[in-house]
Design a protein around this motif. Structure first.
Motif, short mmCIF file in Angstrom:
data_model
loop_
_atom_site.label_atom_id
_atom_site.label_comp_id
_atom_site.label_asym_id
_atom_site.label_seq_id
_atom_site.Cartn_x
_atom_site.Cartn_y
_atom_site.Cartn_z
N PHE A 47 -24.68 -9.35 31.54
CA PHE A 47 -23.67 -10.30 32.06
C PHE A 47 -24.02 -11.68 32.02
O PHE A 47 -23.24 -12.73 31.59
N ALA A 48 -25.16 -12.17 32.60
CA ALA A 48 -25.73 -13.19 32.70
C ALA A 48 -26.27 -13.80 31.62
O ALA A 48 -25.92 -15.20 31.42
N ARG A 49 -26.38 -13.12 30.53
CA ARG A 49 -26.89 -13.72 29.09
C ARG A 49 -25.64 -14.06 28.33
O ARG A 49 -25.57 -15.18 27.64
N GLU A 50 -24.58 -13.16 28.42
CA GLU A 50 -23.27 -13.37 27.81
C GLU A 50 -22.11 -14.30 28.52
O GLU A 50 -21.53 -14.68 27.98
N THR A 51 -22.56 -14.72 29.52
CA THR A 51 -21.40 -15.55 30.31
C THR A 51 -22.11 -17.01 30.75
O THR A 51 -23.20 -16.95 31.12
N PRO A 52 -21.24 -17.99 30.07
CA PRO A 52 -21.73 -19.32 30.21
C PRO A 52 -21.99 -19.63 31.96
O PRO A 52 -21.21 -19.17 32.75
N CYS A 53 -22.95 -20.51 32.43
CA CYS A 53 -23.36 -20.79 33.73
C CYS A 53 -23.11 -22.34 33.72
O CYS A 53 -22.99 -22.91 32.65
N PHE A 54 -23.22 -22.67 34.95
CA PHE A 54 -23.20 -24.22 35.17
C PHE A 54 -24.46 -24.60 35.70
O PHE A 54 -24.81 -24.51 36.93
N GLY A 55 -24.85 -25.95 34.97
CA GLY A 55 -26.21 -26.53 35.42
C GLY A 55 -25.97 -27.35 36.58
O GLY A 55 -25.19 -28.00 36.77
N ALA A 71 -21.37 -4.25 37.63
CA ALA A 71 -22.76 -3.88 38.39
C ALA A 71 -22.77 -4.74 39.57
O ALA A 71 -23.40 -4.19 40.51
N ALA A 72 -22.59 -6.09 39.64
CA ALA A 72 -22.94 -6.86 40.47
C ALA A 72 -21.97 -6.56 41.87
O ALA A 72 -22.38 -6.50 42.99
N LEU A 73 -20.70 -6.06 41.52
CA LEU A 73 -19.92 -5.74 42.41
C LEU A 73 -20.46 -4.49 43.20
O LEU A 73 -20.09 -4.12 44.55
N ALA A 74 -20.99 -3.54 42.35
CA ALA A 74 -21.59 -2.20 42.98
C ALA A 74 -22.59 -2.46 43.94
O ALA A 74 -22.68 -1.79 44.92
N VAL A 75 -23.39 -3.41 43.62
CA VAL A 75 -24.53 -3.71 44.50
C VAL A 75 -23.65 -4.32 45.83
O VAL A 75 -24.42 -4.12 46.84
N GLN A 76 -22.79 -5.39 45.72
CA GLN A 76 -22.26 -5.90 46.89
C GLN A 76 -21.62 -4.95 47.70
O GLN A 76 -21.77 -5.03 48.92
N ARG A 77 -21.21 -3.85 47.27
CA ARG A 77 -20.40 -2.70 47.92
C ARG A 77 -21.31 -1.68 48.43
O ARG A 77 -20.70 -0.91 49.17
N ASP A 78 -22.31 -1.56 48.10
CA ASP A 78 -23.35 -0.59 48.45
C ASP A 78 -23.36 -0.32 49.94
O ASP A 78 -23.65 -1.39 50.64
#
Length: 321
Positions: free
Chosen positions: A110-118, A156-163
């Motif tokens: 996700f992090a590689r394929e999604t643009p981020c903000f510098g 996957a990030a949401l799954a960690v958040q909900r753990d």
């Protein structure tokens, strides 16, 4: 296995020194006013939560953690939440978490394929693999890349958040009123000619967080983090004792030599480890993210607090409702 070495990144001590007190306070005034307008109770927290007597008094308001139902299984296995919370109460940090391979690989994708903000600026938008090209295109050093609310599209990030383990640990440590307040993923990039002003805007100095009376933050390395990839640094036991000077100043960042002189170099933990490595800390303890030297660091954070979340997105991360 997470490697928590006792070390002091000497080459980063110059980064720990920041600008003059007046200029640092002035730069934050608009944010302070926005927080005060939204929640007048914020002022009491901001003034008093940095002092040990007020913090200890507020901890007395913690409600008992509710009994764990055991109905939900955790991706972290059978780690005992109460034992983890006890370790954090003693040291300020627990370092025994590990994400399943499929989870950290999916977050990495996700992090590689999604643009981020510098540098927290939405106009500096780019893909992490194009970091060098982005610096050339925008004509400036870019030390960080946050995904802001885009992380909410990563299952996957949401799954960690909900753990359930995260919530259980937070309730055992912060009290039964603990609630999730933030979720974020971000890149930290090696600096190429970064100015001291750029460095001071980020977390490359010893500081403590003051976003709530009581907080707990879970951190996860999504890629391998060695000594050259900007490991997180924490000062053990600094969450429960504090030099008077650091209680009576309005700023949270302090020079490395000043912090280490009080807590001792043996208290410094430099946290390295393979992708999936996780740890949880009380962010009132002194900590910092060190500067990557040769390769970027990708990190995820899930934070808990005890107060009503602000509508303002600190660091741009989504506020959990």
């Amino acid at each position: 296995m997470l490697d928590a070495e006792h070390s002091t990144p000497q080459d980063l001590e110059w980064v720990a020194r920041n600008g003059g007190l007046a200029s640092r306070i002035a730069a934050r005034i608009p944010t302070y006013l926005a927080d005060l307008k939204e929640n007048p109770a914020w002022l009491a927290m901001f003034v008093l939560a940095r002092t040990m007597p007020a913090r200890k008094a507020h901890w007395l308001t913690a409600r008992p953690a509710p009994p764990e139902s055991g109905a939900e299984s955790s991706m972290f296995g059978d780690l005992p939440a109460e034992t983890i919370a006890a370790k954090i109460r003693r040291d300020g940090i627990f370092t025994g978490l590990r994400l399943p391979t499929e989870i950290h690989e999916e977050i990495g994708r996700f992090a590689r394929e999604t643009p981020c903000f510098g540098n927290f600026e939405r106009r500096l938008e780019f893909l992490a693999d194009e970091h060098g090209e982005a610096e050339a295109r925008f004509g400036r050093s870019i030390l960080s890349g946050h995904h802001f609310e885009r992380v909410l599209s990563c299952e996957a990030a949401l799954a960690v958040q909900r753990d359930p383990l995260l919530k259980a640990v937070a309730q055992h440590y912060l009290g039964g009123q603990a609630q999730q307040v933030t979720l974020r993923t971000w890149w930290s990039f090696p600096a190429a000619g970064a100015s001291e002003a750029d460095l001071n805007r980020l977390s490359f100095k010893y500081h403590f967080d003051l976003d709530d009376w009581r907080m707990l933050k879970f951190f996860f390395y999504i890629n391998d983090v060695g000594v050259d990839a900007g490991p997180h640094v924490y000062i053990r036991e600094s969450h429960r004792r504090r030099r008077l000077k650091h209680q009576l100043t309005p700023v949270v960042g302090h020079p490395a030599d000043e912090v280490l002189a009080y807590y001792g170099r043996d208290a410094v933990m430099t946290l390295t480890g393979p992708a999936g490595t996780g740890f949880v800390e009380d962010p009132f303890g002194f900590h910092m993210g060190t500067l990557p030297r040769s390769r970027p660091r990708l990190m995820m954070e899930v934070a808990y607090g005890v107060s009503k979340p602000s509508r303002r997105r600190y660091h741009g991360e989504p506020v959990i409702r």
